[in-house]
Write a protein that holds these residues in place. Structure first.
Motif, PDB file in Angstrom:
ATOM      1  N   UNK A   1      -6.513   4.237   9.690  1.00  0.00           N
ATOM      2  CA  UNK A   1      -6.338   2.785   9.794  1.00  0.00           C
ATOM      3  C   UNK A   1      -7.705   2.128   9.936  1.00  0.00           C
ATOM      4  N   UNK A   2      -7.925   1.062   9.178  1.00  0.00           N
ATOM      5  CA  UNK A   2      -9.244   0.435   9.146  1.00  0.00           C
ATOM      6  C   UNK A   2      -9.125  -1.086   9.245  1.00  0.00           C
ATOM      7  N   UNK A   3     -10.219  -1.691   9.696  1.00  0.00           N
ATOM      8  CA  UNK A   3     -10.305  -3.143   9.802  1.00  0.00           C
ATOM      9  C   UNK A   3     -11.607  -3.585   9.120  1.00  0.00           C
ATOM     10  N   UNK A   4     -11.603  -3.659   7.796  1.00  0.00           N
ATOM     11  CA  UNK A   4     -12.838  -3.965   7.049  1.00  0.00           C
ATOM     12  C   UNK A   4     -13.420  -5.329   7.410  1.00  0.00           C
TER      13      UNK A   4
ATOM     14  N   UNK B   1      -8.250 -10.356  10.090  1.00  0.00           N
ATOM     15  CA  UNK B   1      -9.164  -9.432  10.769  1.00  0.00           C
ATOM     16  C   UNK B   1      -8.444  -8.299  11.479  1.00  0.00           C
ATOM     17  N   UNK B   2      -7.270  -8.570  12.019  1.00  0.00           N
ATOM     18  CA  UNK B   2      -6.545  -7.543  12.771  1.00  0.00           C
ATOM     19  C   UNK B   2      -5.377  -6.948  11.990  1.00  0.00           C
ATOM     20  N   UNK B   3      -5.359  -7.176  10.681  1.00  0.00           N
ATOM     21  CA  UNK B   3      -4.363  -6.516   9.836  1.00  0.00           C
ATOM     22  C   UNK B   3      -4.911  -5.163   9.393  1.00  0.00           C
ATOM     23  N   UNK B   4      -4.280  -4.067   9.783  1.00  0.00           N
ATOM     24  CA  UNK B   4      -4.799  -2.745   9.415  1.00  0.00           C
ATOM     25  C   UNK B   4      -4.723  -2.497   7.919  1.00  0.00           C
ATOM     26  N   UNK B   5      -5.722  -1.785   7.395  1.00  0.00           N
ATOM     27  CA  UNK B   5      -5.810  -1.482   5.968  1.00  0.00           C
ATOM     28  C   UNK B   5      -5.917   0.030   5.783  1.00  0.00           C
ATOM     29  N   UNK B   6      -5.166   0.562   4.815  1.00  0.00           N
ATOM     30  CA  UNK B   6      -5.274   1.977   4.449  1.00  0.00           C
ATOM     31  C   UNK B   6      -6.051   2.094   3.146  1.00  0.00           C
TER      32      UNK B   6
ATOM     33  N   UNK C   1       0.761  -6.722  -0.883  1.00  0.00           N
ATOM     34  CA  UNK C   1      -0.289  -6.344   0.068  1.00  0.00           C
ATOM     35  C   UNK C   1      -1.159  -5.189  -0.418  1.00  0.00           C
ATOM     36  N   UNK C   2      -1.092  -4.878  -1.719  1.00  0.00           N
ATOM     37  CA  UNK C   2      -1.861  -3.756  -2.263  1.00  0.00           C
ATOM     38  C   UNK C   2      -2.836  -4.248  -3.325  1.00  0.00           C
ATOM     39  N   UNK C   3      -4.057  -3.726  -3.271  1.00  0.00           N
ATOM     40  CA  UNK C   3      -5.056  -4.008  -4.309  1.00  0.00           C
ATOM     41  C   UNK C   3      -5.597  -2.685  -4.834  1.00  0.00           C
ATOM     42  N   UNK C   4      -5.245  -2.360  -6.076  1.00  0.00           N
ATOM     43  CA  UNK C   4      -5.783  -1.169  -6.729  1.00  0.00           C
ATOM     44  C   UNK C   4      -6.647  -1.633  -7.892  1.00  0.00           C
ATOM     45  N   UNK C   5      -7.907  -1.219  -7.899  1.00  0.00           N
ATOM     46  CA  UNK C   5      -8.934  -1.853  -8.728  1.00  0.00           C
ATOM     47  C   UNK C   5      -9.241  -1.172 -10.053  1.00  0.00           C
TER      48      UNK C   5
ATOM     49  N   UNK D   1     -11.981  -7.930  -8.037  1.00  0.00           N
ATOM     50  CA  UNK D   1     -11.414  -7.714  -9.367  1.00  0.00           C
ATOM     51  C   UNK D   1     -10.125  -8.508  -9.480  1.00  0.00           C
ATOM     52  N   UNK D   2      -9.457  -8.363 -10.615  1.00  0.00           N
ATOM     53  CA  UNK D   2      -8.193  -9.074 -10.822  1.00  0.00           C
ATOM     54  C   UNK D   2      -7.115  -8.577  -9.871  1.00  0.00           C
ATOM     55  N   UNK D   3      -7.358  -7.416  -9.242  1.00  0.00           N
ATOM     56  CA  UNK D   3      -6.379  -6.870  -8.299  1.00  0.00           C
ATOM     57  C   UNK D   3      -6.495  -7.494  -6.913  1.00  0.00           C
ATOM     58  N   UNK D   4      -7.531  -8.296  -6.679  1.00  0.00           N
ATOM     59  CA  UNK D   4      -7.707  -8.925  -5.369  1.00  0.00           C
ATOM     60  C   UNK D   4      -6.532  -9.854  -5.078  1.00  0.00           C
ATOM     61  N   UNK D   5      -6.091  -9.856  -3.838  1.00  0.00           N
ATOM     62  CA  UNK D   5      -4.912 -10.624  -3.450  1.00  0.00           C
ATOM     63  C   UNK D   5      -5.273 -11.737  -2.469  1.00  0.00           C
ATOM     64  N   UNK D   6      -4.443 -12.789  -2.497  1.00  0.00           N
ATOM     65  CA  UNK D   6      -4.601 -13.866  -1.524  1.00  0.00           C
ATOM     66  C   UNK D   6      -3.998 -13.487  -0.175  1.00  0.00           C
ATOM     67  N   UNK D   7      -3.038 -12.581  -0.207  1.00  0.00           N
ATOM     68  CA  UNK D   7      -2.413 -12.129   1.032  1.00  0.00           C
ATOM     69  C   UNK D   7      -3.296 -11.084   1.715  1.00  0.00           C
ATOM     70  N   UNK D   8      -2.999 -10.823   2.975  1.00  0.00           N
ATOM     71  CA  UNK D   8      -3.750  -9.808   3.713  1.00  0.00           C
ATOM     72  C   UNK D   8      -3.465  -8.428   3.121  1.00  0.00           C
ATOM     73  N   UNK D   9      -4.524  -7.682   2.842  1.00  0.00           N
ATOM     74  CA  UNK D   9      -4.367  -6.343   2.291  1.00  0.00           C
ATOM     75  C   UNK D   9      -3.831  -5.375   3.330  1.00  0.00           C
ATOM     76  N   UNK D  10      -2.900  -4.532   2.893  1.00  0.00           N
ATOM     77  CA  UNK D  10      -2.433  -3.431   3.728  1.00  0.00           C
ATOM     78  C   UNK D  10      -2.933  -2.103   3.172  1.00  0.00           C
ATOM     79  N   UNK D  11      -3.307  -2.096   1.889  1.00  0.00           N
ATOM     80  CA  UNK D  11      -3.856  -0.893   1.256  1.00  0.00           C
ATOM     81  C   UNK D  11      -4.776  -1.311   0.120  1.00  0.00           C
ATOM     82  N   UNK D  12      -5.902  -0.626   0.004  1.00  0.00           N
ATOM     83  CA  UNK D  12      -6.857  -0.921  -1.060  1.00  0.00           C
ATOM     84  C   UNK D  12      -7.350   0.392  -1.655  1.00  0.00           C
TER      85      UNK D  12
END
Length: 344
Positions: A79-82, A93-98, A122-126, A156-167
């Protein structure tokens, strides 16, 4: 006599007295400044109230790490907080990202699979970020690129406006993975990256797709453009018209090479957190996508893709020399490929 007297008086008028020493004046000024300074400081100290102190304390509390009490102990390394440098992520800031990477081979359905993941809010795959050689020239170049992606600084075009949960991104095995697997696996372990392996069970069908895609690159039947993936049945039918001829002499050796390559890749990353997914299983059973979402600890969503399959139907209708291929594979470990089929 009168002149002498006047001269004397004139001198007496213009004669100046002796100068006073400036040292004494300076000492007086310094002493006065010190007294004033002490007085001002005493007033300022009296004016500091408990309310002001509380504000300072609030700032310290805000800087504390995010609360991760609802995350299981075993999961915390993943779990990360980029904190991206290219934009502010304050609201997330406090939404965990995988972190994840999709390992695959060309024409194995990775493009379709990635669009499914990217349909999750909530997913961005680049995409294939290591398609450029300079990014995979060394372990150092690879890790620098990974740092940018996982710090959310890879726009990239995969960037989301919502909080990322996985990148993450997709990574072909021939893009530096096999050559630098030790350094990559170590990075994955240190940074808690999830590895998703996506392969085809039917390697014969993959081979047909590879040959057809190579033909399309050279001949560009779609209005002079090359498309690895299409979004309409009309385009799919145009590309499906081409039927490649497979080299029967080298067929088994090539199938074995691809099979062994996939096996070695999984073995290289067995010490990392990983999952193996087969294209045919996802096509035939969409609950496999739920398993992937569970693997990444994502909130469940129905995943969709606009891509249309190019080669469908039985393989006998997609190869020029089917009878020859059938004879070569019968009685071998790859005989099942002749009849292993599915629809999408």
């Amino acid at each position: 006599m009168t002149e002498d007297l006047c001269f004397f008086n004139k001198d007496a008028l213009v004669t100046k007295g002796p100068k006073k020493s400036p040292l004494l004046l300076r000492l007086v000024v310094v002493a006065f400044a010190m007294v004033c300074g002490v007085y001002i400081c005493s007033i300022c100290l009296k004016q500091i109230s408990p309310h002001t102190t509380a504000k300072f304390l609030n700032i310290r509390i805000f800087d504390q790490p995010c609360n991760s009490s609802d995350i299981e102990e075993w999961e915390k390394p993943f779990v990360h907080y980029p904190k991206p440098e290219t934009f502010s992520r304050e609201e997330c800031a406090c939404n965990p990202v995988r972190y994840f990477a999709i390992f695959s081979m060309q024409r194995s359905g990775s493009g379709w699979f990635e669009t499914l993941l990217n349909s999750h809010i909530n997913v961005s795959s680049n995409g294939e970020i290591f398609g450029k050689r300079e990014r995979r020239a060394s372990v150092s170049a690879i890790t620098q690129t990974l740092d940018r992606v996982y710090n959310l600084d890879w726009l990239s075009s995969a960037s989301k406006n919502e909080c990322n949960a996985a990148v993450g991104f997709k990574w072909m095995l021939n893009q530096g993975v096999m050559e630098h697997h030790e350094g990559i696996a170590e990075y994955f372990k240190q940074n808690g990256v999830h590895a998703i392996f996506l392969f085809r069970r039917n390697l014969l069908r993959r081979m047909i797709s590879v040959l057809a895609n190579s033909y399309d690159k050279s001949n560009k039947p779609l209005n002079g453009t090359h498309k690895s993936h299409v979004h309409s049945s009309v385009e799919a039918k145009v590309l499906a018209k081409y039927k490649p001829k497979i080299n029967a002499t080298t067929l088994i050796a090539e199938l074995k090479h691809v099979d062994n390559r996939a096996t070695r890749a999984i073995d290289y990353f067995k010490s990392t957190r990983h999952i193996v997914v087969y294209y045919e299983d996802v096509v035939g059973n969409r609950t496999k996508l739920k398993e992937v979402q569970d693997f990444l600890r994502l909130p469940y969503r129905d995943l969709t893709s606009r891509q249309v399959k190019i080669h469908s139907g039985h393989l006998s209708k997609q190869v020029q020399n089917w009878d020859e291929i059938q004879k070569v594979l019968e009685g071998t470990r790859y005989e099942s490929f002749l009849n292993l089929d599915y629809q999408r």
